[in-house]
Design a protein around this motif. Sequence first.
Motif, PDB file in Angstrom:
ATOM      1  N   SER A   8      26.185 -84.359 -63.241  1.00  0.00           N
ATOM      2  CA  SER A   8      24.753 -84.199 -62.972  1.00  0.00           C
ATOM      3  C   SER A   8      24.381 -84.740 -61.594  1.00  0.00           C
ATOM      4  O   SER A   8      23.512 -84.177 -60.915  1.00  0.00           O
ATOM      5  CB  SER A   8      23.908 -84.852 -64.060  1.00  0.00           C
ATOM      6  N   ALA A   9      25.028 -85.815 -61.167  1.00  0.00           N
ATOM      7  CA  ALA A   9      24.751 -86.365 -59.831  1.00  0.00           C
ATOM      8  C   ALA A   9      25.183 -85.373 -58.759  1.00  0.00           C
ATOM      9  O   ALA A   9      24.448 -85.114 -57.794  1.00  0.00           O
ATOM     10  CB  ALA A   9      25.461 -87.706 -59.647  1.00  0.00           C
ATOM     11  N   GLY A  10      26.375 -84.800 -58.916  1.00  0.00           N
ATOM     12  CA  GLY A  10      26.851 -83.807 -57.956  1.00  0.00           C
ATOM     13  C   GLY A  10      25.971 -82.570 -57.928  1.00  0.00           C
ATOM     14  O   GLY A  10      25.662 -82.026 -56.861  1.00  0.00           O
ATOM     15  N   ILE A  11      25.539 -82.120 -59.101  1.00  0.00           N
ATOM     16  CA  ILE A  11      24.660 -80.948 -59.191  1.00  0.00           C
ATOM     17  C   ILE A  11      23.326 -81.236 -58.510  1.00  0.00           C
ATOM     18  O   ILE A  11      22.788 -80.388 -57.795  1.00  0.00           O
ATOM     19  CB  ILE A  11      24.460 -80.540 -60.667  1.00  0.00           C
ATOM     20  N   LYS A  12      22.808 -82.436 -58.698  1.00  0.00           N
ATOM     21  CA  LYS A  12      21.534 -82.811 -58.066  1.00  0.00           C
ATOM     22  C   LYS A  12      21.644 -82.786 -56.546  1.00  0.00           C
ATOM     23  O   LYS A  12      20.786 -82.234 -55.860  1.00  0.00           O
ATOM     24  CB  LYS A  12      21.095 -84.193 -58.547  1.00  0.00           C
ATOM     25  N   VAL A  13      22.717 -83.364 -56.000  1.00  0.00           N
ATOM     26  CA  VAL A  13      22.900 -83.384 -54.542  1.00  0.00           C
ATOM     27  C   VAL A  13      23.114 -81.970 -54.017  1.00  0.00           C
ATOM     28  O   VAL A  13      22.496 -81.558 -53.033  1.00  0.00           O
ATOM     29  CB  VAL A  13      24.069 -84.319 -54.148  1.00  0.00           C
ATOM     30  N   LEU A  45      31.190 -83.765 -52.927  1.00  0.00           N
ATOM     31  CA  LEU A  45      30.693 -83.471 -54.278  1.00  0.00           C
ATOM     32  C   LEU A  45      31.683 -83.931 -55.345  1.00  0.00           C
ATOM     33  O   LEU A  45      31.285 -84.464 -56.382  1.00  0.00           O
ATOM     34  CB  LEU A  45      30.402 -81.982 -54.436  1.00  0.00           C
ATOM     35  N   ASP A  46      32.971 -83.739 -55.095  1.00  0.00           N
ATOM     36  CA  ASP A  46      33.995 -84.223 -56.027  1.00  0.00           C
ATOM     37  C   ASP A  46      33.904 -85.742 -56.175  1.00  0.00           C
ATOM     38  O   ASP A  46      34.049 -86.286 -57.263  1.00  0.00           O
ATOM     39  CB  ASP A  46      35.401 -83.839 -55.553  1.00  0.00           C
ATOM     40  N   TRP A  47      33.664 -86.424 -55.061  1.00  0.00           N
ATOM     41  CA  TRP A  47      33.543 -87.878 -55.074  1.00  0.00           C
ATOM     42  C   TRP A  47      32.300 -88.316 -55.856  1.00  0.00           C
ATOM     43  O   TRP A  47      32.344 -89.260 -56.634  1.00  0.00           O
ATOM     44  CB  TRP A  47      33.497 -88.416 -53.647  1.00  0.00           C
ATOM     45  N   ALA A  55      30.969 -86.935 -58.300  1.00  0.00           N
ATOM     46  CA  ALA A  55      31.229 -86.803 -59.738  1.00  0.00           C
ATOM     47  C   ALA A  55      31.883 -88.068 -60.294  1.00  0.00           C
ATOM     48  O   ALA A  55      31.755 -88.370 -61.478  1.00  0.00           O
ATOM     49  CB  ALA A  55      32.120 -85.592 -60.008  1.00  0.00           C
ATOM     50  N   ILE A  56      32.546 -88.837 -59.444  1.00  0.00           N
ATOM     51  CA  ILE A  56      33.168 -90.107 -59.848  1.00  0.00           C
ATOM     52  C   ILE A  56      32.288 -91.288 -59.450  1.00  0.00           C
ATOM     53  O   ILE A  56      32.099 -92.223 -60.209  1.00  0.00           O
ATOM     54  CB  ILE A  56      34.557 -90.252 -59.187  1.00  0.00           C
ATOM     55  N   CYS A  57      31.756 -91.233 -58.239  1.00  0.00           N
ATOM     56  CA  CYS A  57      31.029 -92.369 -57.670  1.00  0.00           C
ATOM     57  C   CYS A  57      29.680 -91.917 -57.126  1.00  0.00           C
ATOM     58  O   CYS A  57      29.625 -91.173 -56.149  1.00  0.00           O
ATOM     59  CB  CYS A  57      31.871 -92.978 -56.550  1.00  0.00           C
ATOM     60  N   ASP A  58      28.616 -92.389 -57.743  1.00  0.00           N
ATOM     61  CA  ASP A  58      27.260 -92.027 -57.338  1.00  0.00           C
ATOM     62  C   ASP A  58      26.631 -93.135 -56.501  1.00  0.00           C
ATOM     63  O   ASP A  58      25.603 -93.703 -56.835  1.00  0.00           O
ATOM     64  CB  ASP A  58      26.404 -91.731 -58.571  1.00  0.00           C
ATOM     65  N   GLY A  59      27.295 -93.455 -55.383  1.00  0.00           N
ATOM     66  CA  GLY A  59      26.729 -94.404 -54.436  1.00  0.00           C
ATOM     67  C   GLY A  59      26.994 -95.860 -54.772  1.00  0.00           C
ATOM     68  O   GLY A  59      27.737 -96.179 -55.693  1.00  0.00           O
ATOM     69  N   GLY A  60      26.387 -96.742 -53.975  1.00  0.00           N
ATOM     70  CA  GLY A  60      26.541 -98.173 -54.158  1.00  0.00           C
ATOM     71  C   GLY A  60      27.023 -98.848 -52.886  1.00  0.00           C
ATOM     72  O   GLY A  60      26.923 -98.295 -51.791  1.00  0.00           O
ATOM     73  N   GLN A  61      27.546-100.040 -53.039  1.00  0.00           N
ATOM     74  CA  GLN A  61      28.016-100.839 -51.909  1.00  0.00           C
ATOM     75  C   GLN A  61      29.517-100.656 -51.745  1.00  0.00           C
ATOM     76  O   GLN A  61      30.293-101.035 -52.616  1.00  0.00           O
ATOM     77  CB  GLN A  61      27.699-102.322 -52.144  1.00  0.00           C
TER      78      GLN A  61
END
Length: 182
Positions: free
Chosen positions: A40-45, A57-59, A61-67
């Motif tokens: 869903s995060a990848g689809i949103k972006v 986008l593949d990333w 799907a695993i990692c939705d941001g952060g530090q």
Amino acid sequence: MSCVNFEKYSNKYSEEPMKGNIERLVDYDLFHCLLKGGMSAGIKVAGTYKNVPKSLLDWIAICDGGQLFDTVMLSTKDHDKDIDLDFDTYEEINNDTELKSSMRLPDGYVIFAIRSYGDPICFSTTPEDDKIYLWDCENGEFSDIWETFEDWLTEEIDEGIHLIADDVLEPLNIKLGGDIDE
């Protein structure tokens, strides 16, 4: 949502450089706080911004941001209730016309990360351009260009490991069980 369990996702990437990147993120887990992603995060972006590089986008799907060591990667969510932390979002940063104007970033670029000193890392919305760009706000020009997201991530992890070795970065308090603002 909470933090990414990279050991769980290590089988997603079987080839270098991403296989090694995942292994190094596991080894240096105390120095980053990356949020678990999802389709869903990848689809949103992808639905919001044109021509997002597939590897990014593949990333997501695993990692939705952060530090990521000393770089902030933008997220699709502004708050994670599991770890009770706020995060900078794609929407917040890319729709802030005052911020983008102060950065002097040309039109046609989408910020997905920001270095600790304020320079944005972005991709172009031009079709067939999968490159990653570092915009130098002070000089008003691109100071680094990587051929792929994987190249950028590899270099970012390399730099983070050097900062750790030079005792410039401390483990994140949240990973040590403390308050992030301590």
